[in-house]
Design a protein around this motif. Sequence first.
Motif, PDB file in Angstrom:
ATOM      1  N   MET A  50     -14.349  53.876 109.856  1.00  0.00           N
ATOM      2  CA  MET A  50     -15.469  53.022 110.257  1.00  0.00           C
ATOM      3  C   MET A  50     -15.025  51.580 110.493  1.00  0.00           C
ATOM      4  SD  MET A  50     -18.011  55.090 110.450  1.00  0.00           S
ATOM      5  CE  MET A  50     -16.724  56.181 111.092  1.00  0.00           C
ATOM      6  N   ASP A  51     -13.816  51.251 110.061  1.00  0.00           N
ATOM      7  CA  ASP A  51     -13.308  49.895 110.261  1.00  0.00           C
ATOM      8  C   ASP A  51     -12.664  49.706 111.629  1.00  0.00           C
ATOM      9  OD1 ASP A  51     -14.092  49.258 107.673  1.00  0.00           O
ATOM     10  OD2 ASP A  51     -12.157  49.826 106.807  1.00  0.00           O
ATOM     11  N   LYS A  52     -12.514  50.771 112.386  1.00  0.00           N
ATOM     12  CA  LYS A  52     -11.853  50.679 113.691  1.00  0.00           C
ATOM     13  C   LYS A  52     -12.824  50.239 114.777  1.00  0.00           C
ATOM     14  CE  LYS A  52      -8.302  54.091 112.647  1.00  0.00           C
ATOM     15  NZ  LYS A  52      -7.193  53.109 112.710  1.00  0.00           N
ATOM     16  N   THR A  53     -12.274  49.571 115.792  1.00  0.00           N
ATOM     17  CA  THR A  53     -13.072  49.129 116.930  1.00  0.00           C
ATOM     18  C   THR A  53     -13.574  50.342 117.707  1.00  0.00           C
ATOM     19  OG1 THR A  53     -11.752  47.121 117.104  1.00  0.00           O
ATOM     20  CG2 THR A  53     -13.059  47.745 119.031  1.00  0.00           C
ATOM     21  N   ARG A  54     -14.842  50.302 118.120  1.00  0.00           N
ATOM     22  CA  ARG A  54     -15.445  51.427 118.843  1.00  0.00           C
ATOM     23  C   ARG A  54     -15.869  51.006 120.241  1.00  0.00           C
ATOM     24  NH1 ARG A  54     -19.763  51.819 114.180  1.00  0.00           N
ATOM     25  NH2 ARG A  54     -18.306  51.856 112.424  1.00  0.00           N
ATOM     26  N   LEU A  55     -15.641  51.920 121.164  1.00  0.00           N
ATOM     27  CA  LEU A  55     -16.160  51.783 122.521  1.00  0.00           C
ATOM     28  C   LEU A  55     -16.869  53.083 122.876  1.00  0.00           C
ATOM     29  CD1 LEU A  55     -13.057  50.258 124.374  1.00  0.00           C
ATOM     30  CD2 LEU A  55     -15.054  49.022 123.508  1.00  0.00           C
ATOM     31  N   LEU A  56     -17.809  52.990 123.801  1.00  0.00           N
ATOM     32  CA  LEU A  56     -18.531  54.179 124.247  1.00  0.00           C
ATOM     33  C   LEU A  56     -18.443  54.276 125.765  1.00  0.00           C
ATOM     34  CD1 LEU A  56     -20.446  56.605 123.909  1.00  0.00           C
ATOM     35  CD2 LEU A  56     -22.361  54.978 123.894  1.00  0.00           C
ATOM     36  N   ALA A  57     -18.028  55.438 126.250  1.00  0.00           N
ATOM     37  CA  ALA A  57     -18.007  55.697 127.686  1.00  0.00           C
ATOM     38  C   ALA A  57     -18.942  56.862 127.968  1.00  0.00           C
ATOM     39  CB  ALA A  57     -16.597  56.013 128.168  1.00  0.00           C
ATOM     40  N   ILE A  58     -19.865  56.661 128.884  1.00  0.00           N
ATOM     41  CA  ILE A  58     -20.748  57.740 129.324  1.00  0.00           C
ATOM     42  C   ILE A  58     -20.080  58.391 130.527  1.00  0.00           C
ATOM     43  CG2 ILE A  58     -23.072  58.369 130.044  1.00  0.00           C
ATOM     44  CD1 ILE A  58     -22.864  57.133 127.230  1.00  0.00           C
ATOM     45  N   SER A  59     -19.633  59.637 130.363  1.00  0.00           N
ATOM     46  CA  SER A  59     -18.858  60.323 131.391  1.00  0.00           C
ATOM     47  C   SER A  59     -19.750  61.174 132.301  1.00  0.00           C
ATOM     48  CB  SER A  59     -17.800  61.212 130.728  1.00  0.00           C
ATOM     49  OG  SER A  59     -18.414  62.224 129.948  1.00  0.00           O
ATOM     50  N   LYS A  60     -19.143  61.703 133.346  1.00  0.00           N
ATOM     51  CA  LYS A  60     -19.802  62.616 134.300  1.00  0.00           C
ATOM     52  C   LYS A  60     -20.997  61.965 134.997  1.00  0.00           C
ATOM     53  CE  LYS A  60     -18.274  66.641 131.624  1.00  0.00           C
ATOM     54  NZ  LYS A  60     -18.605  67.965 131.063  1.00  0.00           N
ATOM     55  N   MET A  61     -20.849  60.668 135.308  1.00  0.00           N
ATOM     56  CA  MET A  61     -21.935  59.958 135.974  1.00  0.00           C
ATOM     57  C   MET A  61     -22.178  60.466 137.396  1.00  0.00           C
ATOM     58  SD  MET A  61     -23.403  57.917 133.921  1.00  0.00           S
ATOM     59  CE  MET A  61     -24.405  57.073 135.159  1.00  0.00           C
ATOM     60  N   ASP A  62     -21.232  61.202 137.951  1.00  0.00           N
ATOM     61  CA  ASP A  62     -21.420  61.777 139.287  1.00  0.00           C
ATOM     62  C   ASP A  62     -22.455  62.899 139.288  1.00  0.00           C
ATOM     63  OD1 ASP A  62     -19.305  64.496 139.270  1.00  0.00           O
ATOM     64  OD2 ASP A  62     -19.149  62.964 137.724  1.00  0.00           O
ATOM     65  N   LEU A  63     -22.889  63.332 138.094  1.00  0.00           N
ATOM     66  CA  LEU A  63     -23.840  64.445 137.995  1.00  0.00           C
ATOM     67  C   LEU A  63     -25.279  63.989 137.779  1.00  0.00           C
ATOM     68  CD1 LEU A  63     -21.781  66.927 135.751  1.00  0.00           C
ATOM     69  CD2 LEU A  63     -21.911  66.814 138.248  1.00  0.00           C
ATOM     70  N   VAL A  64     -25.530  62.672 137.726  1.00  0.00           N
ATOM     71  CA  VAL A  64     -26.893  62.192 137.469  1.00  0.00           C
ATOM     72  C   VAL A  64     -27.327  61.225 138.562  1.00  0.00           C
ATOM     73  CG1 VAL A  64     -26.632  62.466 134.973  1.00  0.00           C
ATOM     74  CG2 VAL A  64     -26.065  60.278 136.022  1.00  0.00           C
TER      75      VAL A  64
END
Length: 335
Positions: free
Chosen positions: A274-288
Motif C-alpha cells: 500500500m506504500d507504493k505509487t499507484r496509477l490506473l489505466a483504463i484499457s480497451k477504449m477502442d471498444l466503447v
Amino acid sequence: MASSNFIDYVKINCRSGAGGAGSVHFRREKHVPKGGPDGGDGGRGGHIILKGNAQLWTLLHLKYRKHVKAENGKAGEGGRRTGQQGADVILEVPLGTIAKNPDTAEKLVEITEDGQEVILLAGGRGGLGNDHFKTATLQAPQYAQPGEPGREDWVVLELKLLADVGLVGFPNAGKSTLLSVVSAARPEIADYPFTTLVPNLGVVAYRDHKSFVMADIPGIIEGASQGKGLGLRFLRHIERNSVLLFLIPATSDDIRQEFNTLLNELRAYNPELMDKTRLLAISKMDLVDNDALKKIKGNLPKNVPVTFISSVSQQGLSELKDAIWQSLTVPSDPV
C-alpha cells in the motif's frame, strides 16, 4: 516461453568444503645440522557462492540440482607448504534472487547486481601446521591443527523480478497486450483467462533514450491472497516494483469496485504494498463509445491518476508513458 520453464523458487542442500589438516613434519636434510618443525597449513575448504547474472531470468537451471557440495581443502605438507584450497562452487542466479533459511524465513543474502558475488556458506579454515607451535621450550611440537569442518544447510532461493512498473489486473485486462505493444516482449496472448501463466518482463523505450522495465504479473482474482487462482504464487514479484499500474478494461461492469478488489488482495497479501505509487489505466477504449466514456468517468476511484488507453489503436500510450515516468522520477504519496 512455456510456464514449466519459469522457476522462481527452489530448495537446495548446500555443503561447503572442510579445511585441510595442518602437517606435522620436521626438516631432515643432511646439510642442515639442526632440523626443526616445518609442517605447512591445510588449505581452506571451498565456499558456496551466489553470483548475479543479468542474462538469467529463472532458477530453472537449479531446479534439479538438489545437492551442492564444495571441495575439501588438502592437507599441508612439509617444507611449510600449504595444502591446496578446495574448489569453490559458484551458483549463478538471476538478479532479484534472495537466499532464505527454510525454517525461519530469515534472509541470508540478496543478489541485485550483475557480477555480484556473495558467500552463501563459507568453507572451513585449514588447520595450522606444527611450524606454528614451536617455542623456546617446545622446539619439536608433535601436533598440528585439524581443519575446520564445512557447513551444511538447506537453503531456499526465491526470485523476485526487478522491474520499475508492475502491471496489476484481473485476467483478460489486457496486460500482456499492453506489454507487447510498448516493449519488445512477446508474451502469449489469447482470448481466455490466465493467458499469462508466468511473469514477463519488457523494457519500455521512453523519450531521449530513457527507458524503464515493466513486468506483466499473471492475473489476480478475488481470493488470490488466500491461494485462489494463480495470483498468490506471483504476487511476490510486485514487491520490488516502484510503481503499480492497475489495468482495468473499459468494458468492466464496475471499475471502482474492480480497483478496490485488486487493492484489497494486495493489502491482504502484504500491507507494505500500500506504500507504493499507484496509477490506473483504463484499457480497451477502442471498444466503447462516448456515452460509455461519460459513464466510466463518473465511476472512477478517487485520488488515483487515470489514463485512458487502447493497446490495439495505441490510443493514450504516450500519455501513459509520461505518467509512469513522472511517477518513477517524482514518486507521489499513495492514498
